[in-house]
Design an enzyme around this catalytic site. Sequence first.
Site, PDB file in Angstrom:
ATOM      1  N   THR A  12       0.973  -0.981  -0.278  1.00 13.89           N
ATOM      2  CA  THR A  12      -0.068  -0.502  -0.359  1.00 13.89           C
ATOM      3  C   THR A  12       0.977   0.951  -0.320  1.00 13.89           C
ATOM      4  OG1 THR A  12      -1.664  -1.483   1.314  1.00 13.89           O
ATOM      5  CG2 THR A  12      -2.020   1.252   1.684  1.00 13.89           C
ATOM      6  N   VAL A  13       1.607   1.111   0.950  1.00  9.79           N
ATOM      7  CA  VAL A  13       2.288   2.262   0.711  1.00  9.79           C
ATOM      8  C   VAL A  13       3.397   2.577  -0.185  1.00  9.79           C
ATOM      9  CG1 VAL A  13       4.471   4.412   2.543  1.00  9.79           C
ATOM     10  CG2 VAL A  13       2.502   2.484   3.337  1.00  9.79           C
ATOM     11  N   LYS A 102       6.600   1.788  12.394  1.00  9.68           N
ATOM     12  CA  LYS A 102       6.083   2.000  13.689  1.00  9.68           C
ATOM     13  C   LYS A 102       6.796   1.604  14.790  1.00  9.68           C
ATOM     14  CE  LYS A 102       2.283   2.315  12.114  1.00  9.68           C
ATOM     15  NZ  LYS A 102       1.556   1.255  11.247  1.00  9.68           N
ATOM     16  N   GLU A 126       8.017  10.480  10.318  1.00  4.53           N
ATOM     17  CA  GLU A 126       6.751  11.012  10.100  1.00  4.53           C
ATOM     18  C   GLU A 126       5.192   9.915  10.721  1.00  4.53           C
ATOM     19  OE1 GLU A 126       5.415  14.605  10.742  1.00  4.53           O
ATOM     20  OE2 GLU A 126       3.503  13.631  11.484  1.00  4.53           O
ATOM     21  N   GLY A 184      -6.785  -0.423   2.269  1.00  4.54           N
ATOM     22  CA  GLY A 184      -5.511  -0.388   2.387  1.00  4.54           C
ATOM     23  C   GLY A 184      -4.951  -0.043   4.433  1.00  4.54           C
ATOM     24  N   LYS A 202       3.279   3.587  18.415  1.00  4.43           N
ATOM     25  CA  LYS A 202       2.714   4.941  18.443  1.00  4.43           C
ATOM     26  C   LYS A 202       3.262   5.787  18.962  1.00  4.43           C
ATOM     27  CE  LYS A 202      -0.125   3.553  13.961  1.00  4.43           C
ATOM     28  NZ  LYS A 202      -0.808   4.543  13.097  1.00  4.43           N
ATOM     29  N   GLY A 299      -3.711   4.868   4.997  1.00  2.00           N
ATOM     30  CA  GLY A 299      -3.953   4.980   3.762  1.00  2.00           C
ATOM     31  C   GLY A 299      -2.344   5.648   2.845  1.00  2.00           C
TER      32      GLY A 299
HETATM   33  N1  NDP Z   1      -0.748   1.268   5.808  1.00  2.00           N
HETATM   34  C1  NDP Z   1      -0.655   2.135   6.247  1.00  2.00           C
HETATM   35  O1  NDP Z   1      -2.364   2.998   5.806  1.00  2.00           O
HETATM   36  C2  NDP Z   1       0.311   2.526   6.622  1.00  2.00           C
HETATM   37  C3  NDP Z   1       1.009   2.046   6.595  1.00  2.00           C
HETATM   38  N2  NDP Z   1       2.704   2.258   7.981  1.00  2.00           N
HETATM   39  C4  NDP Z   1       3.726   1.214   7.687  1.00  2.00           C
HETATM   40  O2  NDP Z   1       4.123   0.741   7.103  1.00  2.00           O
HETATM   41  C5  NDP Z   1       4.610  -0.122   6.451  1.00  2.00           C
HETATM   42  C6  NDP Z   1       3.955  -1.070   4.943  1.00  2.00           C
HETATM   43  O3  NDP Z   1       3.018  -1.120   5.245  1.00  2.00           O
HETATM   44  P1  NDP Z   1       1.482  -1.967   4.099  1.00  2.00           P
HETATM   45  O4  NDP Z   1       2.164  -1.325   2.771  1.00  2.00           O
HETATM   46  O5  NDP Z   1       0.491  -0.760   3.944  1.00  2.00           O
HETATM   47  O6  NDP Z   1       2.485  -3.290   4.411  1.00  2.00           O
HETATM   48  P2  NDP Z   1       1.571  -3.902   3.168  1.00  2.00           P
HETATM   49  O7  NDP Z   1       1.695  -5.084   3.517  1.00  2.00           O
HETATM   50  O8  NDP Z   1       1.047  -3.481   1.852  1.00  2.00           O
HETATM   51  O9  NDP Z   1       3.149  -3.642   1.768  1.00  2.00           O
HETATM   52  C7  NDP Z   1       4.757  -4.597   2.673  1.00  2.00           C
HETATM   53  C8  NDP Z   1       5.517  -4.798   1.401  1.00  2.00           C
HETATM   54  O10 NDP Z   1       6.614  -4.845   2.381  1.00  2.00           O
HETATM   55  C9  NDP Z   1       7.482  -6.177   1.312  1.00  2.00           C
HETATM   56  N3  NDP Z   1       7.954  -6.516   2.465  1.00  2.00           N
HETATM   57  C10 NDP Z   1       7.171  -7.087   3.872  1.00  2.00           C
HETATM   58  N4  NDP Z   1       8.392  -7.717   4.219  1.00  2.00           N
HETATM   59  C11 NDP Z   1       9.141  -7.376   3.469  1.00  2.00           C
HETATM   60  C12 NDP Z   1      11.066  -8.565   4.128  1.00  2.00           C
HETATM   61  N5  NDP Z   1      11.658  -8.712   4.730  1.00  2.00           N
HETATM   62  N6  NDP Z   1      11.814  -8.401   2.969  1.00  2.00           N
HETATM   63  C13 NDP Z   1      10.890  -7.532   1.782  1.00  2.00           C
HETATM   64  N7  NDP Z   1      10.512  -6.952   1.211  1.00  2.00           N
HETATM   65  C14 NDP Z   1       9.164  -7.104   2.739  1.00  2.00           C
HETATM   66  C15 NDP Z   1       6.373  -6.812   0.898  1.00  2.00           C
HETATM   67  O11 NDP Z   1       7.169  -8.016  -0.124  1.00  2.00           O
HETATM   68  P3  NDP Z   1       5.746  -8.032  -0.864  1.00  2.00           P
HETATM   69  O12 NDP Z   1       5.064  -7.335  -2.465  1.00  2.00           O
HETATM   70  O13 NDP Z   1       7.040  -9.019  -2.209  1.00  2.00           O
HETATM   71  O14 NDP Z   1       5.038  -9.210  -0.475  1.00  2.00           O
HETATM   72  C16 NDP Z   1       5.719  -5.399   0.282  1.00  2.00           C
HETATM   73  O15 NDP Z   1       5.385  -4.995  -0.204  1.00  2.00           O
HETATM   74  C17 NDP Z   1       4.478  -0.871   7.583  1.00  2.00           C
HETATM   75  O16 NDP Z   1       5.268  -0.868   8.719  1.00  2.00           O
HETATM   76  C18 NDP Z   1       3.287   0.060   8.184  1.00  2.00           C
HETATM   77  O17 NDP Z   1       2.790  -0.502   9.399  1.00  2.00           O
HETATM   78  C19 NDP Z   1       2.249   3.360   8.489  1.00  2.00           C
HETATM   79  C20 NDP Z   1       1.314   3.912   8.468  1.00  2.00           C
HETATM   80  C21 NDP Z   1       0.113   3.899   7.599  1.00  2.00           C
HETATM   81  N1  LIG Z   2      -2.962  -0.274  10.105  1.00  2.00           N
HETATM   82  C1  LIG Z   2      -2.125   1.691  11.047  1.00  2.00           C
HETATM   83  C2  LIG Z   2      -1.964   1.658   9.332  1.00  2.00           C
HETATM   84  C3  LIG Z   2      -1.453   3.068   9.820  1.00  2.00           C
HETATM   85  O1  LIG Z   2      -0.434   3.503  10.614  1.00  2.00           O
HETATM   86  C4  LIG Z   2      -3.433   2.077  11.250  1.00  2.00           C
HETATM   87  O2  LIG Z   2      -4.414   0.924  10.719  1.00  2.00           O
HETATM   88  O3  LIG Z   2      -3.091   2.821  11.824  1.00  2.00           O
END
Ligand code: NDP
Ligand SMILES: N[C@@H](CC=O)C(=O)O
Length: 326
Positions: A12-13, A102, A126, A184, A202, A299
């Site tokens: 997602t991010v 986080k 941030e 997401g 957080k 998001g």
């Molecule tokens: N979603 C949100 O709204 C928010 C998320 N965050 C934080 O941001 C981070 C990412 O979140 P999000 O994008 O939602 O997560 P997702 O699960 O959507 O995506 C995670 C990504 O990380 C990759 N990944 C996971 N583990 C590994 C690893 N060991 N080595 C290499 N790549 C890896 C995955 O690979 P693959 O695609 O191959 O599976 C995938 O591309 C998290 O730490 C989350 O807590 C923070 C704020 C908001």
């Molecule tokens: N899963 C988290 C994503 C952002 O940090 C949330 O729902 O707040």
Amino acid sequence: MTIRIGLLGYGTVGKGVIEIIHSHQERIQALLGEPVEVTGVLVQHLKKKREIPSSILVTSDFDRLLLQDIDIVLEAIVGEEPSFTYCKKAIEQGKHVVTANKEMYAIHGKELKELASKHSVSVGYESTTVAGTPVIRTLQQLLQVNQVEKVEGILNGTSNFILTKMRQDGTSFEQSLKEAQQKGYAEADPTNDIKGYDAFYKLMNISELLYGKQPNWDDVYVEGIDRVDPTQILEASFMDKKIKHVATIEWKDGDVRASIQPISLTEHHPLYSIDGVQNGVVIHTDLAGPLTLSGPGAGASSTASGMIEDFITIFQQSYNNVHQFQ
Ligand SMILES: NC(=O)C1=CN([C@@H]2O[C@H](COP(=O)(O)OP(=O)(O)OC[C@H]3O[C@@H](n4cnc5c(N)ncnc54)[C@H](OP(=O)(O)O)[C@@H]3O)[C@@H](O)[C@H]2O)C=CC1
Ligand SMILES: N[C@@H](CC=O)C(=O)O
């Protein structure tokens, strides 16, 4: 010269980060005076189908990503490890780091900042806390003169989204969680979201920033929304109240106290009207009074925005020879 980015994660991010770099390339270049390019993306499952331009290296080997001669790592993978190891290695090789993770940052943020200072690079975080809503930036700014006595916050987008859906539409917990995942907001494994640990991490990041320390983790009462009953929500509504998942941190009796739990709020509380994926913090300061800041807590767009803002700030600071976020 081009500023070269190594992106960790394409979920997602990560996707949000690439989209903003693409859609805002001109603006970013105007701000930094140089073009910006994502040269490599680190993922876990190489065989997953993805729409990533062939000019960008896609790898599951972090060392290979580092060989791309990158200037900065934008980290959006999941959990403490291997995230910490990768961020540490990047800093040791003189790369700036921006993270949205986080959990990793609550455990290792202090160590990473100290290491970054030694290597004259910066760490931005941030988006670890309330996505792109500038809570960290605001607290950093306030800390110059004000004392922050207490912060109360709705810090998890998923929990607030679920509680709002249950109250407004009578949607079940399970269905609301499913929607939060589809949008997401929830983590792939939503345990930390619904059990309060996401908000806990957080809150620990806020604690470290405000007080230079965290409370003993075992002393923090953590309760999620997974045991909130639809009848409790209904009963609260009858009394014009809303159940909100509230994280509180304060300086009391010479130490940091923290708790995270569902609380019934009246309409007079500043967090009462914060619904859906919106999050909010009430910052109680000695000089500026209580301040409320709210915005999306999860998001793709909001989180990626926070990371890009950190990225821009780091390069603007490094041109001015200033390093290190607080
Ligand atoms: N979603 C949100 O709204 C928010 C998320 N965050 C934080 O941001 C981070 C990412 O979140 P999000 O994008 O939602 O997560 P997702 O699960 O959507 O995506 C995670 C990504 O990380 C990759 N990944 C996971 N583990 C590994 C690893 N060991 N080595 C290499 N790549 C890896 C995955 O690979 P693959 O695609 O191959 O599976 C995938 O591309 C998290 O730490 C989350 O807590 C923070 C704020 C908001
Ligand atoms: N899963 C988290 C994503 C952002 O940090 C949330 O729902 O707040």
